[in-house]
Design an enzyme around this catalytic site. Structure first.
Site, PDB file in Angstrom:
ATOM      1  N   ASP A  47       0.834  -1.201   0.000  1.00 24.14           N
ATOM      2  CA  ASP A  47       0.000   0.000   0.000  1.00 24.14           C
ATOM      3  C   ASP A  47       0.872   1.255   0.000  1.00 24.14           C
ATOM      4  O   ASP A  47       0.605   2.219  -0.736  1.00 24.14           O
ATOM      5  CB  ASP A  47      -0.910  -0.030   1.232  1.00 24.14           C
ATOM      6  CG  ASP A  47      -1.773   1.216   1.346  1.00 24.14           C
ATOM      7  OD1 ASP A  47      -2.652   1.419   0.492  1.00 24.14           O
ATOM      8  OD2 ASP A  47      -1.568   1.987   2.299  1.00 24.14           O
ATOM      9  N   GLU A 119      -1.888  -5.232  -3.972  1.00 26.31           N
ATOM     10  CA  GLU A 119      -0.874  -4.544  -3.157  1.00 26.31           C
ATOM     11  C   GLU A 119       0.143  -5.529  -2.598  1.00 26.31           C
ATOM     12  O   GLU A 119       1.336  -5.211  -2.504  1.00 26.31           O
ATOM     13  CB  GLU A 119      -1.552  -3.768  -2.038  1.00 26.31           C
ATOM     14  CG  GLU A 119      -2.382  -2.599  -2.552  1.00 26.31           C
ATOM     15  CD  GLU A 119      -3.083  -1.818  -1.460  1.00 26.31           C
ATOM     16  OE1 GLU A 119      -3.318  -0.618  -1.637  1.00 26.31           O
ATOM     17  OE2 GLU A 119      -3.396  -2.421  -0.403  1.00 26.31           O
TER      18      GLU A 119
END
Length: 226
Positions: A47, A119
């Site tokens: 992220d 991610e």
């Protein structure tokens, strides 16, 4: 895993990282650690890498984009819906390892899980390669090179657009309310509703309150505009 590597465009030195990136916590928990750790730690790292590379891309964009607009563009580019599209394109659902409970509740098709795994793959590539070069290539290929950042682009400040549309009529007002927040502190998902003159007009989810409000405004626009 070889087929997935072909789709990603990266061959892992340590393929266990890719396997971890595709392992949901339900799978690892059911096997009491025998299956290794889940993707959650990689997703946390991915992220941040995604946000950094996206911000760098927007900063270097020509012509330069104003700061406020960069913030809105980044939020839209890295939102769950965008990552879900990448996951569908790569068919990640067919590769992930899920526990029996998640399997029964269609976890393999759940947008939030699929977005998280994008991610986690970004982080796995970073850890395996030891630099940002390969993650940047993946993000550019799968996300940023497909983004339309011109004046007529699809990425917009939906809240402002909705506000301007509603205020064309006198005595109209908009309010936003949070319906829920789920997940640990470092990885919450928020759900917001937008009301026009007290009437529920759209709902949206996001990793932040601002992103959820934007997605709610987007849904309201789709209903409100002819």
């Amino acid at each position: 895993m070889e087929k997935l590597e072909e789709k990603i465009g990266y061959v892992f030195r340590d393929r266990r990282l890719l396997l971890t990136a595709m392992t949901h916590s339900s799978y690892a928990n059911e096997r009491h650690g025998e299956a290794g750790e889940s993707y959650e730690r990689l997703e946390f790292l991915g992220d941040s890498i995604l946000g950094h590379i996206t911000a760098d891309f927007l900063y270097r964009h020509e012509p330069p984009i104003p700061e406020g607009r960069m913030t809105r563009l980044r939020a839209e580019l890295v939102c769950e819906a965008s990552l879900h599209q990448i996951a569908q394109r790569l068919e990640l659902g067919s590769y992930m390892r899920l526990g029996r409970g998640e399997e029964r509740t269609n976890g393999r098709e759940r947008p939030s899980i699929l977005a998280d795994m994008v991610e986690s793959i970004i982080a796995a590539i970073y850890v395996d390669s030891g630099s940002l070069t390969e993650p940047r290539r993946f993000i550019m290929e799968q996300l940023l090179s497909r983004a339309e950042l011109g004046e007529q682009h699809r990425i917009a400040d939906y809240k402002t657009e909705l506000q301007e549309l509603v205020q064309r009529k006198p005595n109209q007002y908009i309010t936003y309310e949070m319906l829920s927040q789920v997940g640990p502190d470092h990885d919450k998902t928020f759900t917001f509703r937008v009301n026009i003159c007290g009437v529920p007009s759209g709902e949206g989810r996001g990793r932040s309150k601002k992103e959820a409000e934007q997605m709610a405004a987007k849904q309201a626009l789709e209903r409100y505009q002819p």
